[in-house]
Design a protein around this motif. Sequence first.
Motif, PDB file in Angstrom:
ATOM      1  N   LEU A   1       0.821  -1.208   0.000  1.00 36.67           N
ATOM      2  CA  LEU A   1       0.000   0.000   0.000  1.00 36.67           C
ATOM      3  C   LEU A   1       0.857   1.262   0.000  1.00 36.67           C
ATOM      4  O   LEU A   1       0.554   2.237  -0.691  1.00 36.67           O
ATOM      5  N   ALA A   2       1.946   1.248   0.776  1.00 38.28           N
ATOM      6  CA  ALA A   2       2.821   2.417   0.837  1.00 38.28           C
ATOM      7  C   ALA A   2       3.460   2.704  -0.511  1.00 38.28           C
ATOM      8  O   ALA A   2       3.549   3.865  -0.948  1.00 38.28           O
ATOM      9  N   ASN A   3       3.921   1.672  -1.193  1.00 32.68           N
ATOM     10  CA  ASN A   3       4.535   1.868  -2.510  1.00 32.68           C
ATOM     11  C   ASN A   3       3.533   2.447  -3.505  1.00 32.68           C
ATOM     12  O   ASN A   3       3.864   3.324  -4.313  1.00 32.68           O
ATOM     13  N   ARG A   4       2.304   1.924  -3.455  1.00 32.06           N
ATOM     14  CA  ARG A   4       1.259   2.428  -4.344  1.00 32.06           C
ATOM     15  C   ARG A   4       0.948   3.890  -4.036  1.00 32.06           C
ATOM     16  O   ARG A   4       0.838   4.730  -4.942  1.00 32.06           O
ATOM     17  N   ALA A   5       0.815   4.188  -2.744  1.00 33.53           N
ATOM     18  CA  ALA A   5       0.494   5.551  -2.330  1.00 33.53           C
ATOM     19  C   ALA A   5       1.612   6.522  -2.695  1.00 33.53           C
ATOM     20  O   ALA A   5       1.364   7.640  -3.157  1.00 33.53           O
ATOM     21  N   ASP A   6       2.857   6.109  -2.514  1.00 30.04           N
ATOM     22  CA  ASP A   6       3.992   6.985  -2.824  1.00 30.04           C
ATOM     23  C   ASP A   6       4.059   7.272  -4.322  1.00 30.04           C
ATOM     24  O   ASP A   6       4.355   8.393  -4.744  1.00 30.04           O
ATOM     25  N   THR A   7       3.755   6.276  -5.136  1.00 32.43           N
ATOM     26  CA  THR A   7       3.728   6.482  -6.584  1.00 32.43           C
ATOM     27  C   THR A   7       2.665   7.506  -6.964  1.00 32.43           C
ATOM     28  O   THR A   7       2.910   8.410  -7.781  1.00 32.43           O
ATOM     29  N   ILE A   8       1.494   7.372  -6.374  1.00 34.25           N
ATOM     30  CA  ILE A   8       0.402   8.312  -6.654  1.00 34.25           C
ATOM     31  C   ILE A   8       0.806   9.722  -6.246  1.00 34.25           C
ATOM     32  O   ILE A   8       0.638  10.690  -6.992  1.00 34.25           O
ATOM     33  N   ARG A   9       1.313   9.855  -5.013  1.00 32.93           N
ATOM     34  CA  ARG A   9       1.711  11.172  -4.514  1.00 32.93           C
ATOM     35  C   ARG A   9       2.778  11.801  -5.403  1.00 32.93           C
ATOM     36  O   ARG A   9       2.723  12.981  -5.757  1.00 32.93           O
ATOM     37  N   ARG A  10       3.795  11.024  -5.800  1.00 32.91           N
ATOM     38  CA  ARG A  10       4.875  11.561  -6.629  1.00 32.91           C
ATOM     39  C   ARG A  10       4.359  11.969  -8.013  1.00 32.91           C
ATOM     40  O   ARG A  10       4.873  12.929  -8.608  1.00 32.91           O
ATOM     41  N   ASN A  11       3.370  11.266  -8.533  1.00 37.46           N
ATOM     42  CA  ASN A  11       2.807  11.641  -9.832  1.00 37.46           C
ATOM     43  C   ASN A  11       2.105  12.990  -9.786  1.00 37.46           C
ATOM     44  O   ASN A  11       2.049  13.698 -10.793  1.00 37.46           O
ATOM     45  N   ILE A  12       1.571  13.364  -8.627  1.00 37.90           N
ATOM     46  CA  ILE A  12       0.857  14.636  -8.502  1.00 37.90           C
ATOM     47  C   ILE A  12       1.733  15.721  -7.894  1.00 37.90           C
ATOM     48  O   ILE A  12       1.842  16.826  -8.428  1.00 37.90           O
ATOM     49  N   TYR A  13       2.381  15.401  -6.782  1.00 38.58           N
ATOM     50  CA  TYR A  13       3.127  16.415  -6.024  1.00 38.58           C
ATOM     51  C   TYR A  13       4.643  16.257  -6.111  1.00 38.58           C
ATOM     52  O   TYR A  13       5.370  17.069  -5.521  1.00 38.58           O
ATOM     53  N   GLY A  14       5.119  15.244  -6.835  1.00 40.77           N
ATOM     54  CA  GLY A  14       6.556  15.016  -6.887  1.00 40.77           C
ATOM     55  C   GLY A  14       7.091  14.666  -5.514  1.00 40.77           C
ATOM     56  O   GLY A  14       6.441  13.972  -4.740  1.00 40.77           O
ATOM     57  N   ASP A  15       8.294  15.186  -5.206  1.00 42.07           N
ATOM     58  CA  ASP A  15       8.890  14.896  -3.904  1.00 42.07           C
ATOM     59  C   ASP A  15       8.672  16.039  -2.916  1.00 42.07           C
ATOM     60  O   ASP A  15       9.313  16.107  -1.876  1.00 42.07           O
TER      61      ASP A  15
ATOM     62  N   ILE B   1      -4.001   4.280   2.405  1.00 42.19           N
ATOM     63  CA  ILE B   1      -5.360   4.122   1.878  1.00 42.19           C
ATOM     64  C   ILE B   1      -5.950   5.483   1.528  1.00 42.19           C
ATOM     65  O   ILE B   1      -6.590   5.652   0.479  1.00 42.19           O
ATOM     66  N   LEU B   2      -5.737   6.463   2.384  1.00 45.74           N
ATOM     67  CA  LEU B   2      -6.241   7.806   2.096  1.00 45.74           C
ATOM     68  C   LEU B   2      -5.625   8.368   0.817  1.00 45.74           C
ATOM     69  O   LEU B   2      -6.312   8.998   0.012  1.00 45.74           O
ATOM     70  N   ARG B   3      -4.344   8.155   0.622  1.00 43.58           N
ATOM     71  CA  ARG B   3      -3.707   8.640  -0.609  1.00 43.58           C
ATOM     72  C   ARG B   3      -4.302   7.939  -1.829  1.00 43.58           C
ATOM     73  O   ARG B   3      -4.507   8.559  -2.879  1.00 43.58           O
ATOM     74  N   ILE B   4      -4.581   6.664  -1.717  1.00 39.22           N
ATOM     75  CA  ILE B   4      -5.162   5.917  -2.835  1.00 39.22           C
ATOM     76  C   ILE B   4      -6.589   6.400  -3.115  1.00 39.22           C
ATOM     77  O   ILE B   4      -6.977   6.577  -4.276  1.00 39.22           O
ATOM     78  N   LEU B   5      -7.364   6.627  -2.066  1.00 31.68           N
ATOM     79  CA  LEU B   5      -8.748   7.066  -2.244  1.00 31.68           C
ATOM     80  C   LEU B   5      -8.853   8.545  -2.602  1.00 31.68           C
ATOM     81  O   LEU B   5      -9.801   8.958  -3.268  1.00 31.68           O
ATOM     82  N   PHE B   6      -7.877   9.323  -2.148  1.00 25.78           N
ATOM     83  CA  PHE B   6      -7.887  10.776  -2.357  1.00 25.78           C
ATOM     84  C   PHE B   6      -6.539  11.210  -2.933  1.00 25.78           C
ATOM     85  O   PHE B   6      -5.711  11.801  -2.231  1.00 25.78           O
ATOM     86  N   PRO B   7      -6.294  10.925  -4.211  1.00 23.68           N
ATOM     87  CA  PRO B   7      -4.978  11.217  -4.803  1.00 23.68           C
ATOM     88  C   PRO B   7      -4.555  12.668  -4.656  1.00 23.68           C
ATOM     89  O   PRO B   7      -3.361  12.965  -4.525  1.00 23.68           O
ATOM     90  N   TYR B   8      -5.526  13.585  -4.671  1.00 25.33           N
ATOM     91  CA  TYR B   8      -5.254  15.019  -4.672  1.00 25.33           C
ATOM     92  C   TYR B   8      -4.966  15.581  -3.290  1.00 25.33           C
ATOM     93  O   TYR B   8      -4.504  16.718  -3.154  1.00 25.33           O
ATOM     94  N   ALA B   9      -5.279  14.852  -2.225  1.00 22.21           N
ATOM     95  CA  ALA B   9      -5.380  15.438  -0.888  1.00 22.21           C
ATOM     96  C   ALA B   9      -4.041  15.869  -0.312  1.00 22.21           C
ATOM     97  O   ALA B   9      -2.979  15.330  -0.660  1.00 22.21           O
ATOM     98  N   LEU B  10      -4.109  16.837   0.583  1.00 27.61           N
ATOM     99  CA  LEU B  10      -2.973  17.226   1.410  1.00 27.61           C
ATOM    100  C   LEU B  10      -3.083  16.436   2.713  1.00 27.61           C
ATOM    101  O   LEU B  10      -4.057  16.589   3.463  1.00 27.61           O
ATOM    102  N   ILE B  11      -2.119  15.556   2.956  1.00 25.92           N
ATOM    103  CA  ILE B  11      -2.186  14.617   4.074  1.00 25.92           C
ATOM    104  C   ILE B  11      -0.946  14.787   4.944  1.00 25.92           C
ATOM    105  O   ILE B  11       0.175  14.555   4.478  1.00 25.92           O
ATOM    106  N   PRO B  12      -1.104  15.205   6.191  1.00 19.25           N
ATOM    107  CA  PRO B  12       0.075  15.392   7.042  1.00 19.25           C
ATOM    108  C   PRO B  12       0.601  14.095   7.638  1.00 19.25           C
ATOM    109  O   PRO B  12      -0.168  13.165   7.923  1.00 19.25           O
ATOM    110  N   ALA B  13       1.921  14.050   7.803  1.00 23.87           N
ATOM    111  CA  ALA B  13       2.549  13.064   8.687  1.00 23.87           C
ATOM    112  C   ALA B  13       2.554  13.736  10.055  1.00 23.87           C
ATOM    113  O   ALA B  13       3.328  14.648  10.311  1.00 23.87           O
ATOM    114  N   THR B  14       1.663  13.312  10.928  1.00 20.45           N
ATOM    115  CA  THR B  14       1.345  14.071  12.129  1.00 20.45           C
ATOM    116  C   THR B  14       2.379  13.904  13.243  1.00 20.45           C
ATOM    117  O   THR B  14       3.162  12.953  13.270  1.00 20.45           O
ATOM    118  N   THR B  15       2.329  14.851  14.177  1.00 23.99           N
ATOM    119  CA  THR B  15       3.175  14.771  15.366  1.00 23.99           C
ATOM    120  C   THR B  15       2.889  13.486  16.138  1.00 23.99           C
ATOM    121  O   THR B  15       3.799  12.903  16.733  1.00 23.99           O
TER     122      THR B  15
END
Length: 346
Positions: A28-42, A251-265
């Motif tokens: 799931l992480a690999n899939r999500a990272d690919t999606i995020r990089r396709n939209i937001y890069g690094d 899962i959130l990245r997969i369901l919401f490719p566009y979203a801004l998702i924090p890595a929280t404290t």
Amino acid sequence: MEHLKNTKYYSDEILKDWIENESLNETLANRADTIRRNIYGDKVYVRGLIEFSNFCKNDCFYCGIRKSNKNVERYRLTPQEIIDCADIGYKLGFRTYVMQGGEDTYYTDDMIIEVIETVKDKHPDTAITLSLGEKPYQSYKRFYEAGADRYLLREETSDRKHYSKLHPSYMSFDNRRESLWQLKEIGYQVGGGFMVDSPYQTTEGLIKDLRFLQELEPDMIGIGPYLSSKDTPFRDFSDGSFTKTLRLVSILRILFPYALIPATTALGTINPLGREMGLKAGANVLMPNLSPTMYRKQYQLYDNKICTGDEAAECKACLSLRVDKSGYKIVTDKGDVITRQTDLAF
């Protein structure tokens, strides 16, 4: 894993498997990272967090700053102190501020508007995010008209029965939801979210959380593991699962490719590398603390919160180094949502 398309239509059975299956974290992480990089890069967007008050009128059973907790040393920043925090953040390169507090009735709408207008006048190239809890519609509207751009209001749970187990009876599940819809109607960029493994939570409840977010289509989604506080009725409940939280970020990245998702404290509190692992699981936002150091230990929503002693500059420098080592790059940017499409294919 099947090819991504029309993400709204993943079945409950698939989501249940993703949520519960520990062996899927890497996939799931690999899939999500690919999606995020396709939209937001690094790119990793930073938000300067200003925790301006730990007074709260509410008595949520899980929260360390609940009004019944007599062991909290309470504090409030003046409007000028909040503005000063924003000025410091601007010099450090922050272009978004998150003004967060308990539901503190001391602050009038006019006081909040004074802060918004002053910060926007001094720093017009910045975005202001408010996290003030439930307010009347007219208050939300006035803040927006004064220049506030975004509003964070985590629903915490989308299951009515579960909500009643987490909150006193005078707090309203319906009002929480209605507030989110009102914020969208006014025009805010809206943020929702939930705790993972909060007391009495079920997998079915988490699926309800995901389905509600699909209805809401928020710009930002913040989640974190439930972390216990010794001064709450839930003190004896175990902390939430770190690995399940990472799966849900993915899962959130997969369901919401566009979203801004924090890595929280909270992720960083439960695991020393939690925020970096959150980025690798699909997150693309970090929220370093700009609050005065003397007050940070008092804003304890849960026990053992990290970064309570760091100066703002130290915190940002440390994060930048850690993000670089993880293969990403902190950028000086307001960090708006790039696309609103929810059915992108990769």
